[in-house]
Scaffold this active site. Sequence first.
Site, PDB file in Angstrom:
ATOM      1  N   HIS A  50       0.885  -1.150   0.000  1.00 27.33           N
ATOM      2  CA  HIS A  50       0.000   0.000   0.000  1.00 27.33           C
ATOM      3  C   HIS A  50       0.934   1.214   0.000  1.00 27.33           C
ATOM      4  O   HIS A  50       1.948   1.214   0.691  1.00 27.33           O
ATOM      5  CB  HIS A  50      -0.885  -0.027   1.250  1.00 27.33           C
ATOM      6  CG  HIS A  50      -1.969   1.010   1.248  1.00 27.33           C
ATOM      7  ND1 HIS A  50      -2.486   1.568   0.107  1.00 27.33           N
ATOM      8  CD2 HIS A  50      -2.652   1.579   2.260  1.00 27.33           C
ATOM      9  CE1 HIS A  50      -3.429   2.436   0.429  1.00 27.33           C
ATOM     10  NE2 HIS A  50      -3.549   2.473   1.726  1.00 27.33           N
ATOM     11  N   GLU A 104     -12.471   2.471  -0.668  1.00 26.18           N
ATOM     12  CA  GLU A 104     -12.752   1.754   0.580  1.00 26.18           C
ATOM     13  C   GLU A 104     -13.625   2.562   1.530  1.00 26.18           C
ATOM     14  O   GLU A 104     -14.483   2.019   2.202  1.00 26.18           O
ATOM     15  CB  GLU A 104     -11.438   1.309   1.258  1.00 26.18           C
ATOM     16  CG  GLU A 104     -10.577   2.437   1.782  1.00 26.18           C
ATOM     17  CD  GLU A 104      -9.179   1.984   2.189  1.00 26.18           C
ATOM     18  OE1 GLU A 104      -8.778   0.876   1.806  1.00 26.18           O
ATOM     19  OE2 GLU A 104      -8.499   2.744   2.901  1.00 26.18           O
TER      20      GLU A 104
END
EC number: 1.1.1.86
Lengths: 479, 491
Positions: free
Chosen positions: B133, B222
């Site tokens: 990430h 998200e």
Amino acid sequence: MTNGLPIRLVDLTVNFDDRFQLNSINWQIEPQQHWVITGANGAGKSALAAVLAGVLDKSAECVSGSIDGLPARVGLVSFEAQAELIEAERKKDDADIMDVISEGTPVSEILYEDCQDRALAEQLVIKFGLEPLLDRAFRKLSTGESRKVMLVRALASKPDLLVLDEPFDGLDANTLVMLQEYLQTLINTVPMVMVLNRFDEFPRFITDIAYVENGELQHCISRDDAKAYSELYQLLHLKTTDLSIPEADPETVIPCLDPEQPLVRLNGITIKYDETEIISDLNWTINPNQHWQLSGPNGSGKTGLLSLITGDHPQCYVNDIFVFGFQRGSGESIWQIKQFIGYVSTALQWEYRVGTNIRNVIISGFYDSIGLYSKCTDKQRAIADEWLALLGMLDRADQPFNKLSYGDQRLLLIARAMVKHPPLLILDEPCLGLDDMNRQLVLALIEKICAGSMTSVLYVNHHPEDKIKGIENYLALGT
Amino acid sequence: MSNNYFNTLPLREQLEQLAKCRFMDISEFPDGVEALKGKKIVVIGCGAQGLAQGMNLRDSGCDVSYTLRQAAIDEKRQSWKNASENGFTVGTYEELIPTADVVLNLTPDKQHTPVVTAIMPLMKQGACLSYSHGFNIVEEGMQIREDLTVIMVAPKCPGSEVRNEYVRGFGVPTLIAVHEDNDPKGEGLALAKAYAVGTGGHKAGVLMSSFIAEVKSDLMGEQTILCGMLQTGSLLCFDKMIEEGIDAGYASKLIQFGWETVTEALKYGGVTNMLDRLSNPAKIKAFDLAEELKLIMRPLYNKHQDDIIDGTFSRVMMEDWANDDVNLLGWRAETAETAFEKTPAGDVEISEQEFFDNGILMVAMVKAGVELAFETMTAAGIVADSAYYESLHETPLIANTIARKKLYEMNATISDTAEYGCYLYNHACLPLLADFMKDIKTDVIGKGLNLEDNGVDNARLIEVNAALRSHPVEAIGGVLRGHMADMKKIV
């Protein structure tokens, strides 16, 4: 209904000339029921039918148990009865003391000797086209012709029970249809028991099916029980089909193994969880062409041991394991290992939760994947279809796997494991969770596999009755 | 403390980086894991994602070990157990990092700064540091030693899926990127590709992206459609059904498993297919509800995207990190106390079709959320491929976690960053939809339309179908799902 009582066979064991035995038969035939007895060749179908036809008073001996409710008048059509009659005719001829060539008993006499309804008999003679044969000697008829005579004789005897052993064999198509239709008109008059080998010949009016194997009545199922009916169909198919297991795909090449090397060599291996050792310091070598049975109680580490071999157990990297030419942990991938193995287990079945059709399930065996993620070749597809034909499931090739019964899924996963003809086939409790019928199905398939391939089988179970022919090496864990 | 890397770039470069995203063909991976062969891979962190990736890489023939902090080893924490029980070598940073050719940083976002700061001095000259990430690089502006190669390999699924799909012989879609400021030997891409092969990702589709595009789209997806919308939708739909007298067990089950069922249709055939599962009158109803929802929620989606792009979101969240996660933990506890969360699913049979028929509002919420997230992302310069993956594609994956153990499971599975953003969304969205919910009755949530006649106006149906099918998320979805179908993903 002419028959008041049900026919009851209780724990009946019958000896036929010491050649064959029916064992502990428990069976009840109710009025209004029409049965088919089915099973593989030599299973005891005709013997069971013969018991109903009164063979116990003649050529067979009741060892134990009882039979009651058998009606006085039983109409019987069978090859044995036909042969007996012809034999009797022949003897009559031999016994003739006059120096005259005997013509033998004419058909008309055979037909009418036992006849209870002359008008009916005459009708049937016309129906079956027997008129031109009436004056002919019975023993001079062709097999088909004499079979028709036997049928008419039995039907016209106004029986209280009709026992028809393979009545459709040897009949031409027209006669077959006519006979089926005629029997249909009798369904409220007389209970019928037929011995038949082909499901597609079962008349519509059949209400119940008895499956016989090894002289035992193994399954009695109702025609209405669709699930049991289709399972029985498959079982009979696997037991009677001439098909053998399909060949491997010549283009899906599994690398050649050194025949001097063992397939698997486990050297002092240990499996432990938290500080508990499930398996300690075990040595095991599986050589090419050896079949093994692995047994042990629950929790003895059977599945753990297998997954060390398949590479599914992470502790395969901390043990001394040599499989299919690879020392584990030396830079090989699990797909290089899995290509040599066919694997079936309950856990695999649980994990096989993908929404794919049953043909793809078999094809996925070429790729060792759960689900199919690669374009398959036409040849692979054709081989998958051959397997489906062997399993009697070709007509369902496009059905989703997850909608199948548990037993059918197991059969497919065995076919999937075997489709590439791996050097090692691991069957981890392949019968676990299956009922009797499915258990027999699976074992029938495994026997076909053992008989038709060069694969080493590693069979795991703890049911001593699930033996597989040809396994000669045993490893017991936790004993 | 931190220095937002994205904000240091000129606009031209910001736009260029945001727009980076290309779907790679499986034929671009002919070398397999070769670039990693003979290299020593050390994974930092052994949670679900770390363990799954390490096991996959090892099963692909790579040399993998784990490094944990001394305390985690001494106290035999779960991460230590995960690694050692699975037969991996485990050692401290000091023991293993200096031996590593490739270091995989698979710790939670909020630990990245301390972890990377600790390991960087220990790393071999010219080694590779991999992230899954880009938050640390992009939002916190972490500076990596110049001789080190920095890449990202981010499987777009939870760790359990990463492992399960690999074992099945497949993989999960994976995003890879090279941090161009740190690619001294020009080997970043080769390493990232080999890593994606080692985890099985190449079979399911690899997206070549940038650190920046990954961060800005991932955060957006998200916190809005993926977690936020499903959480807000769950709470609103449940409370409405209870208010309308629907059995609590039924309501709980309809929602818990409803998201999974309706988004399964989404996975196969996009928003169009999800709505096609409804009867014609229900489809028109869902369409109208979704239009209304989009109108109400658009400013919220814009705000989330704006805060993500300009760094407000990460700054506020990092303030909470520095404040011992007071907000996060408080919101987590609050979620556990909601009526939906506390009502177990009833023992009632709900057929697959019934989830659609009685969950029209849920379908509308998914449609509105997916389209809004996609539209907002693409409007911010993120390319359609990325926006598709971060919105529509991942929705079914999150819905699956709700089916397992409701919102608790969802929030436990996703990252802290996602969870934090999800609560922000939820808090803003609940009041925003209060008026809208007043007019909602059981015909669209709980009982279904129950019409005697399924007739609809032809012109209206044509209009709705055309609108559904012509949305840009459907166009890119058709292309990307086509790639997947070529790979015969039959899951």
